[in-house]
Scaffold this active site. Structure first.
Site, PDB file in Angstrom:
ATOM      1  N   TYR A   1       0.847  -1.201   0.000  1.00 35.94           N
ATOM      2  CA  TYR A   1       0.000   0.000   0.000  1.00 35.94           C
ATOM      3  C   TYR A   1       0.878   1.245   0.000  1.00 35.94           C
ATOM      4  O   TYR A   1       2.063   1.205   0.318  1.00 35.94           O
ATOM      5  CB  TYR A   1      -0.970   0.019   1.187  1.00 35.94           C
ATOM      6  CG  TYR A   1      -0.334   0.291   2.528  1.00 35.94           C
ATOM      7  CD1 TYR A   1      -0.237   1.584   3.021  1.00 35.94           C
ATOM      8  CD2 TYR A   1       0.168  -0.744   3.308  1.00 35.94           C
ATOM      9  CE1 TYR A   1       0.343   1.838   4.252  1.00 35.94           C
ATOM     10  CE2 TYR A   1       0.743  -0.504   4.537  1.00 35.94           C
ATOM     11  CZ  TYR A   1       0.826   0.796   5.005  1.00 35.94           C
ATOM     12  OH  TYR A   1       1.410   1.039   6.228  1.00 35.94           O
ATOM     13  N   CYS A   2       0.251   2.337  -0.411  1.00 38.65           N
ATOM     14  CA  CYS A   2       0.900   3.651  -0.413  1.00 38.65           C
ATOM     15  C   CYS A   2      -0.180   4.663  -0.022  1.00 38.65           C
ATOM     16  O   CYS A   2      -1.132   4.318   0.651  1.00 38.65           O
ATOM     17  CB  CYS A   2       1.518   3.958  -1.773  1.00 38.65           C
ATOM     18  SG  CYS A   2       0.330   3.985  -3.132  1.00 38.65           S
ATOM     19  N   ARG A   3      -0.051   5.877  -0.443  1.00 40.45           N
ATOM     20  CA  ARG A   3      -1.045   6.885  -0.099  1.00 40.45           C
ATOM     21  C   ARG A   3      -2.295   6.774  -0.969  1.00 40.45           C
ATOM     22  O   ARG A   3      -3.404   6.836  -0.483  1.00 40.45           O
ATOM     23  CB  ARG A   3      -0.428   8.290  -0.251  1.00 40.45           C
ATOM     24  CG  ARG A   3      -1.332   9.421   0.203  1.00 40.45           C
ATOM     25  CD  ARG A   3      -0.616  10.751   0.153  1.00 40.45           C
ATOM     26  NE  ARG A   3      -1.152  11.843  -0.604  1.00 40.45           N
ATOM     27  CZ  ARG A   3      -1.846  11.856  -1.733  1.00 40.45           C
ATOM     28  NH1 ARG A   3      -2.151  10.770  -2.318  1.00 40.45           N
ATOM     29  NH2 ARG A   3      -2.249  12.953  -2.307  1.00 40.45           N
TER      30      ARG A   3
ATOM     31  N   LEU B   1      -3.922   4.434   1.426  1.00 39.78           N
ATOM     32  CA  LEU B   1      -4.349   4.819   2.777  1.00 39.78           C
ATOM     33  C   LEU B   1      -5.516   5.800   2.764  1.00 39.78           C
ATOM     34  O   LEU B   1      -6.248   5.898   3.743  1.00 39.78           O
ATOM     35  CB  LEU B   1      -3.190   5.442   3.561  1.00 39.78           C
ATOM     36  CG  LEU B   1      -2.312   4.487   4.328  1.00 39.78           C
ATOM     37  CD1 LEU B   1      -1.224   5.237   5.095  1.00 39.78           C
ATOM     38  CD2 LEU B   1      -3.101   3.624   5.275  1.00 39.78           C
TER      39      LEU B   1
ATOM     40  N   GLY C   1      -2.449   4.418  -4.001  1.00 36.56           N
ATOM     41  CA  GLY C   1      -2.530   3.183  -4.772  1.00 36.56           C
ATOM     42  C   GLY C   1      -1.666   3.157  -6.019  1.00 36.56           C
ATOM     43  O   GLY C   1      -1.485   2.109  -6.628  1.00 36.56           O
TER      44      GLY C   1
END
Length: 129
Positions: free
Chosen positions: A91-93, A120, A95
Protein backbone atom coordinates in the site's frame (compact mmCIF):
# COMPACT_ATOMS: atom_id res chain seq x y z
CA UNK A 1 5.96 14.57 -43.98
CA UNK A 2 8.21 17.19 -42.51
CA UNK A 3 10.52 16.63 -39.54
CA UNK A 4 8.29 18.67 -37.24
CA UNK A 5 5.33 16.36 -37.83
CA UNK A 6 7.49 13.26 -37.30
CA UNK A 7 8.74 14.71 -34.01
CA UNK A 8 5.16 15.40 -32.88
CA UNK A 9 4.08 11.84 -33.71
CA UNK A 10 7.03 10.36 -31.79
CA UNK A 11 6.39 12.68 -28.82
CA UNK A 12 2.71 11.73 -28.76
CA UNK A 13 3.62 8.05 -28.93
CA UNK A 14 5.96 8.48 -25.96
CA UNK A 15 3.30 10.30 -23.93
CA UNK A 16 0.73 7.57 -24.65
CA UNK A 17 3.25 4.86 -23.70
CA UNK A 18 4.18 6.72 -20.49
CA UNK A 19 0.59 7.01 -19.28
CA UNK A 20 -0.24 3.45 -20.29
CA UNK A 21 2.77 2.08 -18.39
CA UNK A 22 1.80 4.04 -15.26
CA UNK A 23 -1.91 3.30 -15.23
CA UNK A 24 -2.17 -0.15 -16.83
CA UNK A 25 -2.88 -3.06 -14.57
CA UNK A 26 -0.15 -5.37 -13.35
CA UNK A 27 -0.57 -9.00 -14.39
CA UNK A 28 -1.40 -11.11 -11.34
CA UNK A 29 -1.89 -8.14 -8.99
CA UNK A 30 -5.08 -8.23 -6.93
CA UNK A 31 -6.55 -4.77 -6.31
CA UNK A 32 -8.45 -4.96 -3.02
CA UNK A 33 -10.82 -2.53 -1.33
CA UNK A 34 -10.13 -1.61 2.28
CA UNK A 35 -12.53 -4.29 3.52
CA UNK A 36 -11.13 -6.96 1.18
CA UNK A 37 -7.58 -6.00 2.15
CA UNK A 38 -8.30 -6.43 5.87
CA UNK A 39 -10.14 -9.69 5.29
CA UNK A 40 -7.43 -11.13 3.01
CA UNK A 41 -4.71 -10.43 5.56
CA UNK A 42 -6.68 -12.17 8.30
CA UNK A 43 -5.35 -12.23 11.83
CA UNK A 44 -2.15 -14.31 11.51
CA UNK A 45 0.62 -11.81 10.70
CA UNK A 46 3.10 -14.67 10.17
CA UNK A 47 1.30 -15.76 6.98
CA UNK A 48 1.92 -12.61 4.91
CA UNK A 49 4.19 -9.59 4.48
CA UNK A 50 2.67 -6.11 4.59
CA UNK A 51 4.75 -3.40 2.90
CA UNK A 52 4.24 0.36 3.02
CA UNK A 53 5.94 1.69 -0.12
CA UNK A 54 5.77 5.36 0.87
CA UNK A 55 8.86 7.37 1.76
CA UNK A 56 9.93 7.35 5.45
CA UNK A 57 8.73 10.93 6.02
CA UNK A 58 5.22 9.98 4.91
CA UNK A 59 5.13 6.94 7.19
CA UNK A 60 5.49 9.25 10.21
CA UNK A 61 1.98 10.52 9.44
CA UNK A 62 0.54 7.07 10.15
CA UNK A 63 0.75 3.49 8.91
CA UNK A 64 -1.10 0.18 9.08
CA UNK A 65 0.01 -1.87 12.11
CA UNK A 66 2.49 -4.61 11.19
CA UNK A 67 3.72 -2.91 8.03
CA UNK A 68 7.38 -2.71 7.12
CA UNK A 69 8.46 0.42 5.25
CA UNK A 70 10.27 -0.36 2.00
CA UNK A 71 9.80 2.71 -0.18
CA UNK A 72 9.23 2.43 -3.90
CA UNK A 73 12.52 4.25 -4.46
CA UNK A 74 14.45 1.51 -2.62
CA UNK A 75 12.40 -1.62 -3.27
CA UNK A 76 14.63 -2.79 -6.13
CA UNK A 77 17.68 -2.72 -3.83
CA UNK A 78 15.87 -4.30 -0.87
CA UNK A 79 14.03 -7.10 -2.67
CA UNK A 80 16.16 -9.69 -0.83
CA UNK A 81 14.47 -8.62 2.44
CA UNK A 82 11.06 -9.71 1.16
CA UNK A 83 10.14 -13.39 1.55
CA UNK A 84 8.93 -15.07 -1.65
CA UNK A 85 7.14 -17.88 0.17
CA UNK A 86 4.15 -15.87 1.40
CA UNK A 87 1.60 -13.38 0.07
CA UNK A 88 2.73 -9.76 -0.21
CA UNK A 89 0.32 -6.91 0.55
CA UNK A 90 1.36 -3.46 -0.66
CA UNK A 91 0.00 0.00 0.00
CA UNK A 92 0.90 3.65 -0.41
CA UNK A 93 -1.05 6.88 -0.10
CA UNK A 94 -3.27 6.57 -3.19
CA UNK A 95 -2.53 3.18 -4.77
CA UNK A 96 -0.29 4.34 -7.62
CA UNK A 97 3.11 3.62 -6.07
CA UNK A 98 1.96 0.26 -4.72
CA UNK A 99 1.07 -0.73 -8.30
CA UNK A 100 4.54 0.32 -9.45
CA UNK A 101 6.13 -1.62 -6.58
CA UNK A 102 4.10 -4.68 -7.61
CA UNK A 103 5.47 -4.33 -11.13
CA UNK A 104 9.04 -4.37 -9.73
CA UNK A 105 8.33 -7.37 -7.50
CA UNK A 106 6.60 -9.25 -10.31
CA UNK A 107 9.74 -8.93 -12.43
CA UNK A 108 11.71 -10.34 -9.49
CA UNK A 109 9.56 -13.48 -9.40
CA UNK A 110 6.96 -12.64 -6.74
CA UNK A 111 3.58 -14.14 -7.57
CA UNK A 112 1.14 -13.56 -4.69
CA UNK A 113 0.78 -9.77 -4.84
CA UNK A 114 -2.12 -7.64 -3.64
CA UNK A 115 -2.43 -3.90 -3.16
CA UNK A 116 -4.81 -1.58 -1.36
CA UNK A 117 -6.92 0.09 -4.05
CA UNK A 118 -7.04 3.79 -3.23
CA UNK A 119 -4.17 3.44 -0.75
CA UNK A 120 -4.35 4.82 2.78
CA UNK A 121 -6.83 7.42 1.55
CA UNK A 122 -9.37 4.58 1.30
CA UNK A 123 -8.26 2.66 4.42
CA UNK A 124 -10.95 2.12 7.08
CA UNK A 125 -8.89 0.05 9.52
CA UNK A 126 -6.51 0.87 12.35
CA UNK A 127 -3.53 3.14 11.88
CA UNK A 128 -0.53 3.74 14.10
CA UNK A 129 0.16 7.47 14.42
Amino acid sequence: MDSNMIFNIVALGFIVWFFYSRFAGVKGLRSLSSEQFQEAMGSDKNKYTLIDVREPGEVKQGYIPGAVNISLSTIGKRVSEIPKDRPIYLYCRSGMRSKQAARVLRKQGFNELSHLKGGLMSWNGKQVQ
